[in-house]
Design an enzyme around this catalytic site. Structure first.
Site, PDB file in Angstrom:
ATOM      1  N   ARG A   1      13.336  13.039   1.371  1.00  0.00           N
ATOM      2  CA  ARG A   1      14.148  12.175   0.516  1.00  0.00           C
ATOM      3  C   ARG A   1      13.394  11.818  -0.760  1.00  0.00           C
ATOM      4  O   ARG A   1      13.911  11.111  -1.595  1.00  0.00           O
ATOM      5  CB  ARG A   1      14.439  10.911   1.309  1.00  0.00           C
ATOM      6  CG  ARG A   1      15.627  10.135   0.849  1.00  0.00           C
ATOM      7  CD  ARG A   1      16.885  10.585   1.505  1.00  0.00           C
ATOM      8  NE  ARG A   1      17.879   9.540   1.553  1.00  0.00           N
ATOM      9  CZ  ARG A   1      18.745   9.386   2.535  1.00  0.00           C
ATOM     10  NH1 ARG A   1      18.740  10.197   3.560  1.00  0.00           N
ATOM     11  NH2 ARG A   1      19.637   8.442   2.497  1.00  0.00           N
TER      12      ARG A   1
ATOM     13  N   ARG B   1      29.768   1.386   7.907  1.00  0.00           N
ATOM     14  CA  ARG B   1      28.342   1.103   7.880  1.00  0.00           C
ATOM     15  C   ARG B   1      28.131  -0.036   6.905  1.00  0.00           C
ATOM     16  O   ARG B   1      28.697  -0.029   5.817  1.00  0.00           O
ATOM     17  CB  ARG B   1      27.597   2.339   7.372  1.00  0.00           C
ATOM     18  CG  ARG B   1      27.265   3.304   8.466  1.00  0.00           C
ATOM     19  CD  ARG B   1      26.788   4.613   7.915  1.00  0.00           C
ATOM     20  NE  ARG B   1      25.748   4.501   6.904  1.00  0.00           N
ATOM     21  CZ  ARG B   1      25.178   5.545   6.338  1.00  0.00           C
ATOM     22  NH1 ARG B   1      25.551   6.771   6.667  1.00  0.00           N
ATOM     23  NH2 ARG B   1      24.243   5.387   5.438  1.00  0.00           N
TER      24      ARG B   1
ATOM     25  N   LYS C   1      27.587  15.777   3.401  1.00  0.00           N
ATOM     26  CA  LYS C   1      26.413  16.427   3.988  1.00  0.00           C
ATOM     27  C   LYS C   1      26.448  16.402   5.514  1.00  0.00           C
ATOM     28  O   LYS C   1      26.159  17.410   6.159  1.00  0.00           O
ATOM     29  CB  LYS C   1      25.189  15.681   3.470  1.00  0.00           C
ATOM     30  CG  LYS C   1      23.900  16.396   3.565  1.00  0.00           C
ATOM     31  CD  LYS C   1      22.857  15.748   2.671  1.00  0.00           C
ATOM     32  CE  LYS C   1      22.850  14.234   2.701  1.00  0.00           C
ATOM     33  NZ  LYS C   1      22.153  13.648   3.838  1.00  0.00           N
TER      34      LYS C   1
ATOM     35  N   ARG D   1      34.280   5.828   3.646  1.00  0.00           N
ATOM     36  CA  ARG D   1      33.798   6.433   4.891  1.00  0.00           C
ATOM     37  C   ARG D   1      33.950   5.494   6.081  1.00  0.00           C
ATOM     38  O   ARG D   1      33.699   4.297   5.980  1.00  0.00           O
ATOM     39  CB  ARG D   1      32.327   6.763   4.678  1.00  0.00           C
ATOM     40  CG  ARG D   1      31.652   7.474   5.793  1.00  0.00           C
ATOM     41  CD  ARG D   1      30.495   8.276   5.302  1.00  0.00           C
ATOM     42  NE  ARG D   1      29.400   7.481   4.769  1.00  0.00           N
ATOM     43  CZ  ARG D   1      28.304   8.027   4.257  1.00  0.00           C
ATOM     44  NH1 ARG D   1      28.195   9.334   4.187  1.00  0.00           N
ATOM     45  NH2 ARG D   1      27.336   7.271   3.798  1.00  0.00           N
TER      46      ARG D   1
ATOM     47  N   ARG E   1      20.814   3.770  -3.604  1.00  0.00           N
ATOM     48  CA  ARG E   1      20.618   5.043  -2.898  1.00  0.00           C
ATOM     49  C   ARG E   1      20.790   6.216  -3.846  1.00  0.00           C
ATOM     50  O   ARG E   1      20.067   7.198  -3.783  1.00  0.00           O
ATOM     51  CB  ARG E   1      21.602   5.161  -1.727  1.00  0.00           C
ATOM     52  CG  ARG E   1      21.130   4.403  -0.502  1.00  0.00           C
ATOM     53  CD  ARG E   1      21.930   4.798   0.696  1.00  0.00           C
ATOM     54  NE  ARG E   1      23.084   3.928   0.881  1.00  0.00           N
ATOM     55  CZ  ARG E   1      24.135   4.249   1.632  1.00  0.00           C
ATOM     56  NH1 ARG E   1      24.197   5.400   2.242  1.00  0.00           N
ATOM     57  NH2 ARG E   1      25.128   3.405   1.758  1.00  0.00           N
TER      58      ARG E   1
HETATM   59  P1  AMP Z   1      21.643   8.117   5.390  1.00  0.00           P
HETATM   60  O1  AMP Z   1      22.368   7.992   6.681  1.00  0.00           O
HETATM   61  O2  AMP Z   1      21.035   9.482   5.221  1.00  0.00           O
HETATM   62  O3  AMP Z   1      22.444   7.683   4.230  1.00  0.00           O
HETATM   63  O4  AMP Z   1      20.389   7.124   5.483  1.00  0.00           O
HETATM   64  C1  AMP Z   1      20.579   5.741   5.579  1.00  0.00           C
HETATM   65  C2  AMP Z   1      19.316   5.019   5.164  1.00  0.00           C
HETATM   66  O5  AMP Z   1      18.231   5.372   6.045  1.00  0.00           O
HETATM   67  C3  AMP Z   1      18.791   5.340   3.776  1.00  0.00           C
HETATM   68  O6  AMP Z   1      19.459   4.616   2.751  1.00  0.00           O
HETATM   69  C4  AMP Z   1      17.338   4.916   3.911  1.00  0.00           C
HETATM   70  O7  AMP Z   1      17.200   3.523   3.875  1.00  0.00           O
HETATM   71  C5  AMP Z   1      17.000   5.396   5.312  1.00  0.00           C
HETATM   72  N1  AMP Z   1      16.506   6.786   5.270  1.00  0.00           N
HETATM   73  C6  AMP Z   1      17.162   7.903   5.651  1.00  0.00           C
HETATM   74  N2  AMP Z   1      16.414   8.995   5.464  1.00  0.00           N
HETATM   75  C7  AMP Z   1      15.229   8.560   4.949  1.00  0.00           C
HETATM   76  C8  AMP Z   1      14.028   9.199   4.540  1.00  0.00           C
HETATM   77  N3  AMP Z   1      13.879  10.528   4.609  1.00  0.00           N
HETATM   78  N4  AMP Z   1      13.026   8.422   4.072  1.00  0.00           N
HETATM   79  C9  AMP Z   1      13.151   7.082   3.996  1.00  0.00           C
HETATM   80  N5  AMP Z   1      14.256   6.417   4.354  1.00  0.00           N
HETATM   81  C10 AMP Z   1      15.285   7.138   4.835  1.00  0.00           C
END
Ligand code: AMP
Length: 227
Positions: free
Chosen positions: A88, A162, A13, A127, A174
Site C-alpha cells: 500500500r 463499513r 478490486k 458499498r 485513503r
Molecule cells: P481496505 O479494506 O483495503 O480498504 O483496507 C481498510 C483499511 O485497512 C485501510 O484504510 C488501512 O487503514 C488498513 N490497511 C489495509 N491494507 C493496509 C496496508 N497494506 N498497510 C497499512 N494499512 C492497511
C-alpha cells in the site's frame, strides 16, 4: 501463480480479486479483511489497527509488513496467492520485493485497475457488506450489483456498511494515500511496473480500465489473463 492486485478503494478490486482467485484456485489475501476480522474478534492486533482504519490512515508498516510476510508462509500459499491491499506504499513494495527475492519467488502478474478518483469515491459510499461473505458484491449506486432490497443480492444475508465507507474525510484520506505516486500506493505499484520493464516484461503488467460495469471489467481482466 503469484499476483499483486492494485486499484483505488472503490475500484471493484475485491470483486475482481474473487474472480482471479476462483480462476487460479489461489488464496485471496486482503489486508483490509484480515484487519477487520481481527477487529471483530477483538484481538490485540485488531485493537491496535482500529484507530488507524477509522481515520483512513495506514496501519503502521511495523505491524502490517510482518503480518503479511508471515501470512505468505502459510501452507495454503504454496501454490501461489493473490495479494490485495498490499503493498500500500513504497516501503511495503520494497520490503515485499526483498522478501520474495530472499525466498526465490517470482511474481507472475501485476494487475492495476485504473479508475478516476471521483468515480471511486461515489462507489465506496454506496458499498454494502454481506455479513455472510465479504466477497459478495453489493452496491446501492451500481445497477449490476444492487442489493435485493436491504438484503445481499447473492445469498440474502443481512447487509452492513463499513464505518470507514461513510466517512468522507476518511475516504479522501485513503485516496490521498492511493493516488500518491511519490511514496503511496501508486508509488508501490510503479515500483513493480518498473521492475517488470527492466526485466523484459516479467511479471506481466495488466492495466484494466475500471470505469465499465463489474461484468465488463471482469471479462476484460479474464481475457487479459488468457483464461
Ligand atoms: P481496505 O479494506 O483495503 O480498504 O483496507 C481498510 C483499511 O485497512 C485501510 O484504510 C488501512 O487503514 C488498513 N490497511 C489495509 N491494507 C493496509 C496496508 N497494506 N498497510 C497499512 N494499512 C492497511
Amino acid at each position: 501463480m503469484k499476483i499483486l492486485l492494485f486499484g483505488p478503494n472503490g475500484s471493484g478490486k475485491g470483486t475482481q480479486g474473487a474472480i482471479v482467485k476462483d480462476k487460479f484456485k489461489i488464496p485471496h489475501i486482503e489486508t483490509g479483511v484480515i484487519f477487520r476480522e481481527n477487529i471483530s474478534k477483538g484481538t490485540s492486533l485488531g485493537k491496535e489497527a482500529k484507530g488507524y482504519i477509522d481515520r483512513g490512515e495506514l496501519v503502521p508498516d511495523s505491524i502490517t509488513i510482518p503480518m503479511i510476510l508471515d501470512r505468505l508462509k502459510a501452507d495454503d500459499c504454496k501454490k501461489g496467492w493473490l495479494l490485495d491491499g498490499f503493498p500500500r506504499n513504497l516501503t511495503q513494495a520494497q520490503e515485499l520485493d526483498k522478501a520474495l527475492k530472499k525466498e526465490g519467488m517470482t511474481l507472475d502478474y501485476i494487475i492495476e485497475i485504473v479508475l478516476p478518483r471521483e468515480i471511486a469515491k461515489n462507489r465506496i459510499m454506496g458499498r454494502r457488506l454481506c455479513v455472510n461473505d465479504n466477497n459478495h458484491p453489493n452496491n446501492i449506486f451500481i445497477d449490476a450489483i444492487k442489493p435485493n432490497g436491504d438484503k445481499c443480492r447473492v445469498c440474502g444475508g443481512a447487509l452492513k456498511t463499513r464505518s470507514d465507507d461513510q466517512d468522507e474525510a476518511a475516504i479522501d484520506q485513503r485516496h490521498n494515500i492511493y493516488y500518491d505516486t511519490k511514496s503511496g500506493t501508486l508509488a508501490g505499484c510503479n515500483y513493480f511496473k518498473d521492475l517488470s520493464k527492466k526485466s523484459g516484461g516479467s511479471p506481466k503488467v495488466l492495466e484494466i480500465d475500471g470505469r465499465p460495469g463489474v461484468k465488463e471489467v471482469a471479462s476484460d481482466l479474464t481475457a487479459k489473463l488468457g483464461k
